[in-house]
Design an enzyme around this catalytic site. Structure first.
Site, PDB file in Angstrom:
ATOM      1  N   CYS A   1      -9.050   0.762  -3.208  1.00 57.26           N
ATOM      2  CA  CYS A   1      -9.540   2.127  -3.006  1.00 57.26           C
ATOM      3  C   CYS A   1     -10.968   2.280  -3.501  1.00 57.26           C
ATOM      4  O   CYS A   1     -11.770   2.973  -2.891  1.00 57.26           O
ATOM      5  CB  CYS A   1      -8.639   3.145  -3.706  1.00 57.26           C
ATOM      6  SG  CYS A   1      -7.091   3.401  -2.827  1.00 57.26           S
TER       7      CYS A   1
ATOM      8  N   ILE B   1       1.173   7.020   0.853  1.00 61.32           N
ATOM      9  CA  ILE B   1       2.158   6.901   1.919  1.00 61.32           C
ATOM     10  C   ILE B   1       2.624   5.448   1.953  1.00 61.32           C
ATOM     11  O   ILE B   1       1.878   4.562   2.371  1.00 61.32           O
ATOM     12  CB  ILE B   1       1.554   7.283   3.300  1.00 61.32           C
ATOM     13  CG1 ILE B   1       0.851   8.659   3.243  1.00 61.32           C
ATOM     14  CG2 ILE B   1       2.634   7.250   4.384  1.00 61.32           C
ATOM     15  CD1 ILE B   1       1.743   9.849   2.930  1.00 61.32           C
TER      16      ILE B   1
ATOM     17  N   GLU C   1      -6.001   7.936  -2.417  1.00 63.80           N
ATOM     18  CA  GLU C   1      -7.462   8.015  -2.299  1.00 63.80           C
ATOM     19  C   GLU C   1      -7.908   7.610  -0.899  1.00 63.80           C
ATOM     20  O   GLU C   1      -8.804   8.220  -0.314  1.00 63.80           O
ATOM     21  CB  GLU C   1      -8.123   7.092  -3.331  1.00 63.80           C
ATOM     22  CG  GLU C   1      -7.792   7.431  -4.775  1.00 63.80           C
ATOM     23  CD  GLU C   1      -6.558   6.678  -5.303  1.00 63.80           C
ATOM     24  OE1 GLU C   1      -5.607   6.450  -4.527  1.00 63.80           O
ATOM     25  OE2 GLU C   1      -6.562   6.330  -6.494  1.00 63.80           O
TER      26      GLU C   1
HETATM   27 ZN   LIG Z   1      -5.530   2.434  -4.130  1.00 60.87          ZN
END
Ligand SMILES: [Zn+2]
Length: 159
Positions: A99, A53, A65
């Site tokens: 992430c 997003i 993720e």
């Molecule tokens: Zn990432």
């Protein structure tokens, strides 16, 4: 490829890969035009999907993720046994560094992670280090070696 004990069944593998492609449909990526889908398999069998997003203020962008794990954790799901990630690129794309650290908070180092090419299943024989359909199978610990995690905050400290 290192030898490891896979905890994911073939059925779960297929379900998770399918869910990652479905998750990608939720992407909002008008700036990068790089849709990403992630699907987390929880220990109770629940699959939680996330897409990237983006934001006009680029720093506000959230990767697929992290979307998936934040959705899961905020719904009380905190134990995971697998992750699949896919993009529109015809090769296996890895989670970004940010992430990896966020996933590390909730995922065991030996948790299987499937990096799925956008044109999965690729018909040709897998290259070394890849599995059927062109999927790169790795783990949290391989993606983020020598990492810092919650257990380190439990270590005895100097006063
Ligand atoms: Zn990432």
């Amino acid at each position: 490829m290192s030898v490891r004990a896979w905890t994911m069944s073939l059925e779960d593998r297929e379900k998770l890969i399918k869910a990652a492609f479905e998750a990608k449909e939720g992407n909002y990526s008008p700036y990068s035009k790089f849709p990403v889908g992630a699907a987390l398999l929880a220990a109770d069998g629940t699959i939680v999907k996330g897409a990237n997003i983006e934001n006009a203020s680029y720093g506000g962008t959230i990767c697929a993720e992290r979307t998936a794990i934040v959705k899961a954790v905020s719904d009380g799901i905190r134990k995971f046994v697998g992750l699949a990630v896919t993009t529109n690129v015809k090769s296996a794309i890895s989670p970004c560094g940010l992430c990896r650290q966020v996933l590390r908070e909730f995922c065991a180092l030996d948790m299987p992670i499937l990096l799925v090419p956008g044109d999965y299943p690729q018909p040709e024989e897998p290259k070394p280090g890849y599995s059927e359909g062109g999927v790169r199978e790795t783990t949290m610990g391989e993606l983020l070696p020598d990492s810092f995690g919650p257990e380190h905050l439990e270590l005895p400290r100097r006063s």
